[in-house]
Scaffold this motif. Structure first.
Motif, PDB file in Angstrom:
ATOM      1  N   LEU A  78      -6.889   8.642  -7.099  1.00  0.00           N
ATOM      2  CA  LEU A  78      -6.817   7.419  -7.890  1.00  0.00           C
ATOM      3  C   LEU A  78      -7.995   6.532  -7.537  1.00  0.00           C
ATOM      4  N   LYS A  79      -8.723   6.121  -8.561  1.00  0.00           N
ATOM      5  CA  LYS A  79      -9.887   5.252  -8.387  1.00  0.00           C
ATOM      6  C   LYS A  79      -9.554   3.911  -9.016  1.00  0.00           C
ATOM      7  N   ALA A  80      -9.580   2.835  -8.220  1.00  0.00           N
ATOM      8  CA  ALA A  80      -9.192   1.510  -8.710  1.00  0.00           C
ATOM      9  C   ALA A  80     -10.231   0.471  -8.337  1.00  0.00           C
ATOM     10  N   VAL A  81     -10.330  -0.554  -9.172  1.00  0.00           N
ATOM     11  CA  VAL A  81     -11.189  -1.700  -8.891  1.00  0.00           C
ATOM     12  C   VAL A  81     -10.380  -2.674  -8.045  1.00  0.00           C
ATOM     13  N   LEU A  82     -11.004  -3.229  -7.014  1.00  0.00           N
ATOM     14  CA  LEU A  82     -10.346  -4.211  -6.143  1.00  0.00           C
ATOM     15  C   LEU A  82     -10.913  -5.594  -6.448  1.00  0.00           C
ATOM     16  N   SER A  83     -10.101  -6.436  -7.064  1.00  0.00           N
ATOM     17  CA  SER A  83     -10.528  -7.812  -7.310  1.00  0.00           C
ATOM     18  C   SER A  83     -10.531  -8.575  -5.986  1.00  0.00           C
ATOM     19  N   GLN A  84     -11.207  -9.698  -5.958  1.00  0.00           N
ATOM     20  CA  GLN A  84     -11.250 -10.498  -4.729  1.00  0.00           C
ATOM     21  C   GLN A  84      -9.857 -10.977  -4.346  1.00  0.00           C
ATOM     22  N   SER A  85      -9.014 -11.285  -5.326  1.00  0.00           N
ATOM     23  CA  SER A  85      -7.647 -11.734  -5.007  1.00  0.00           C
ATOM     24  C   SER A  85      -6.835 -10.613  -4.353  1.00  0.00           C
ATOM     25  N   LYS A  86      -7.021  -9.355  -4.796  1.00  0.00           N
ATOM     26  CA  LYS A  86      -6.320  -8.228  -4.167  1.00  0.00           C
ATOM     27  C   LYS A  86      -6.849  -7.981  -2.761  1.00  0.00           C
TER      28      LYS A  86
END
Length: 107
Positions: A78-86
């Motif tokens: 699984l490839k996911a984008v990590l937002s600054q809030s996460k």
């Protein structure tokens, strides 16, 4: 070189024999790859069957990471984008559990 962005990839963090994690920075974008050897089918980006990893923190917060890569039917990655809030949420509390959901099942 084509996009003139620096790409930084960590070594794989081996959590156990079935799970490893890589962190990636592409320019200003942070990403995470969660790789498991469990047979969960495909990692899918299709909205009706989108793959996820549900991260439960010890402070009872839940972070859901959505697959943002292409359809991957080899080992489940699984490839996911990590937002600054996460990223901030992940820094606040240790991880209690991870739940993977692919096209064929959950783990």
């Amino acid at each position: 070189d084509y996009y003139k962005q620096q790409i930084i990839i960590t070594d794989k963090y081996v959590i156990n024999e079935n799970l490893n994690i890589e962190l990636i920075r592409e320019g200003n974008t942070s990403k995470i790859h969660l790789n498991t050897t469990e047979d969960l089918g495909c990692a899918s980006y299709v909205p009706s069957s989108r793959s996820t990893v549900r991260v439960r923190l010890e402070n009872n917060q839940v972070i859901i990471l959505y697959h943002s890569g292409s359809l991957d039917c080899n080992d489940f990655s699984l490839k996911a984008v990590l937002s600054q809030s996460k990223i901030n949420q992940l820094k606040e509390s240790p991880i209690e559990s991870l739940t993977f959901k692919g096209t064929k099942g959950s783990y």
